[in-house]
Scaffold this active site. Sequence first.
Site, PDB file in Angstrom:
ATOM      1  N   THR A   1     -12.616 -12.885  39.190  1.00  0.00           N
ATOM      2  CA  THR A   1     -12.404 -11.555  39.767  1.00  0.00           C
ATOM      3  C   THR A   1     -13.515 -11.132  40.723  1.00  0.00           C
ATOM      4  OG1 THR A   1     -11.960  -9.248  39.187  1.00  0.00           O
ATOM      5  CG2 THR A   1     -13.578 -10.385  37.849  1.00  0.00           C
TER       6      THR A   1
ATOM      7  N   SER B   1     -12.225  -7.456  30.575  1.00  0.00           N
ATOM      8  CA  SER B   1     -11.005  -7.611  29.757  1.00  0.00           C
ATOM      9  C   SER B   1     -10.350  -8.967  29.981  1.00  0.00           C
ATOM     10  CB  SER B   1      -9.978  -6.540  30.127  1.00  0.00           C
ATOM     11  OG  SER B   1     -10.443  -5.296  29.757  1.00  0.00           O
TER      12      SER B   1
ATOM     13  N   THR C   1      -7.626  -9.215  40.053  1.00  0.00           N
ATOM     14  CA  THR C   1      -8.341 -10.342  39.459  1.00  0.00           C
ATOM     15  C   THR C   1      -7.356 -11.475  39.659  1.00  0.00           C
ATOM     16  OG1 THR C   1      -9.469  -8.880  37.911  1.00  0.00           O
ATOM     17  CG2 THR C   1      -9.182 -11.128  37.177  1.00  0.00           C
TER      18      THR C   1
ATOM     19  N   GLY D   1      -5.200  -8.015  35.955  1.00  0.00           N
ATOM     20  CA  GLY D   1      -4.578  -6.733  35.577  1.00  0.00           C
ATOM     21  C   GLY D   1      -5.520  -5.753  34.912  1.00  0.00           C
TER      22      GLY D   1
ATOM     23  N   ASP E   1     -17.451  -2.144  36.210  1.00  0.00           N
ATOM     24  CA  ASP E   1     -17.010  -2.552  34.878  1.00  0.00           C
ATOM     25  C   ASP E   1     -18.014  -2.149  33.795  1.00  0.00           C
ATOM     26  OD1 ASP E   1     -14.490  -3.496  35.280  1.00  0.00           O
ATOM     27  OD2 ASP E   1     -15.038  -5.599  35.382  1.00  0.00           O
TER      28      ASP E   1
HETATM   29  N1  GLY Z   1     -12.914  -6.719  36.577  1.00  0.00           N
HETATM   30  C1  GLY Z   1     -11.914  -6.953  35.653  1.00  0.00           C
HETATM   31  C2  GLY Z   1     -12.402  -7.451  34.338  1.00  0.00           C
HETATM   32  O1  GLY Z   1     -13.429  -8.088  34.308  1.00  0.00           O
HETATM   33  O2  GLY Z   1     -11.815  -7.212  33.313  1.00  0.00           O
END
Ligand code: GLY
Length: 598
Positions: free
Chosen positions: A426, A480, A408, A500, A450
């Site tokens: 991301t 996240s 990301t 991360g 996700d």
């Molecule tokens: N794909 C990482 C996030 O959205 O947390």
Amino acid sequence: MNSKYLLTLSICFLGLVACKTTQPNSQNTTLQKPAENQGFYQFTNEDPNASPFFAKKASVYGKNGMIIATHPVASQVGADILKQGGNAIDAAVSTQFALAVVHPAAGNIGGGGFLVYRDKNGQSYTLDYREKAPENASRDMYLDENKNIKAGQPSWLGHLASGTPGSVDGLEQAHKRFGKLSWKQVLQPAIDLAENGVKLTAREARGLNNVKADLLKYNPTKTYFMKTDTAKWKEGEILIQKDLAKTLRLIQEQGRKGFYEGETAKLLLAEMKRGGGIITQKDLDNYHAVWREAVIGNYKNLKVISMPPPSSGGIALLQLLKFVEPYPLQKWGWHSDSTTQVMIEAERRVYADRSKWLGDPDFAKVPQKELLDAEYLKKRWQDFQFAQATDSKIVKGGDIIGYESPETTHSSFVDKEGNAVSITTTLNGSYGSKVVVDGAGFLMNDEMDDFSIKPGVPNVYGLIGNEANAIAANKRMLSSMTPTIVEKDGKLMMVLGTPGGSTIITSVFQVFLNVAEHQMSMQQAVDALRFHHQWMPDRTTFEEGAFTEKTLIRMRERGYKLDSQKNTIGRMDCILVLPDGTYEGGADVRADDTAVGY
Ligand code: GLY
């Protein structure tokens, strides 16, 4: 719950905190202010060779603005926009489009993100341009008839892994509402970079070489991300992206229509058809970013402004901070056993809540207020004790009433007037689904991973999701990402964020505490070694050297499983406003991240 019960709980909790602050063996680690001009606080502890830092990097300062992004060229684009009279939003939008060119692993127009904006008057706004599940998506789309995960159809690779992209609509909305320069101006740097090429950094060259096999698998028409079938990219070589330049020009001329309609949409839908993807024109037409109310809370005298659901970031960060707030972290010292212990125990409980309660608020009520309620948090903390680690198996999501990858990218912006922007964006995995839209030159996301593709089952990154994050048509998947802005005494103080995956939340938590409690400069706070716990699996991973041997022994004696890892955790790109109003940029030393002050 009746008031008598609540009163008893509060008394119990206060008693627990009071007696547990006299914990055993807190290691004597302190950060001391050096002699003037030394630049870094000195870390002293029982091991004279120990250093709290991954590496040391000099802070960058600016009086008129600060841009920090994961690629030096993208940061420079943002700084140039400020110099042309643009504000923080102009710089942010221009940098995001530039990242889509210079950092194809995560910068994107085929993905989505979140933006937190605090204007110079202290008003805060958040913009959710997270991808959405296509209308033809369904709860069990990755499961076979026995409800097992289908072999050969991962939710993180290939055409079926993509949600409807949100970046272009989001960036246009942000610019329309708050931008000062023209749309044409903010798009131009990205177009030039795609058209004329960008010099590859060693990291970008390595990334492209590493992803080649997957690119070949999902893109029968070879893309310009592969040099040739046999040759490898080298640092300093020029990557030219003519198809992407054409797409960006359409976006420059037509705004969102240049992406969600016409030629670009036609190419995207043809790509979906070729590889069995399910995004339709209706999905593209229906995609709209959403302005949402920020999650706001306090840590001592600081006000924390962060992203609400469908990101778990803001709620989780505030829960973490509330759990540790009663403890004397500064006195105990950075990464002392006691400081680490309360942080890990907070993380354990917060990630259990994340798994149980968080998802897209447009689909199910997320009990945001309840999760941040002081009495609720006290109750969640009742089984904490210094003598022994809590067992994650007995920690469930709290009684009131996910997933991510490491790739990301985050960037932080502040302009002369004090307008501040924190953006995390991301494609999910590195280079997303690995599908390049043929003829349009951009990578599609693999954000469907996700979602909780089977409630209760961990995904490849070990996070467990549940009903609240089950797949449904048009739903946004839980994230996240934690773009965050901090105020002190009504004034801008910090802009924080990182990529991360599941470690985003804990990295932001640590850098915040490094500044707020451990008196580090922003660059030191970012350079400091990090650790991560996410409830399940029940172990703490840490960057090598993050703890002294003695601390590790003490923690292990109390039942903590701690494993060092070679991989780094997070890439924090953050800004601190110093007392005299100077901006200090802390760009993560772990990658190509660069601060440009102005
Ligand atoms: N794909 C990482 C996030 O959205 O947390």
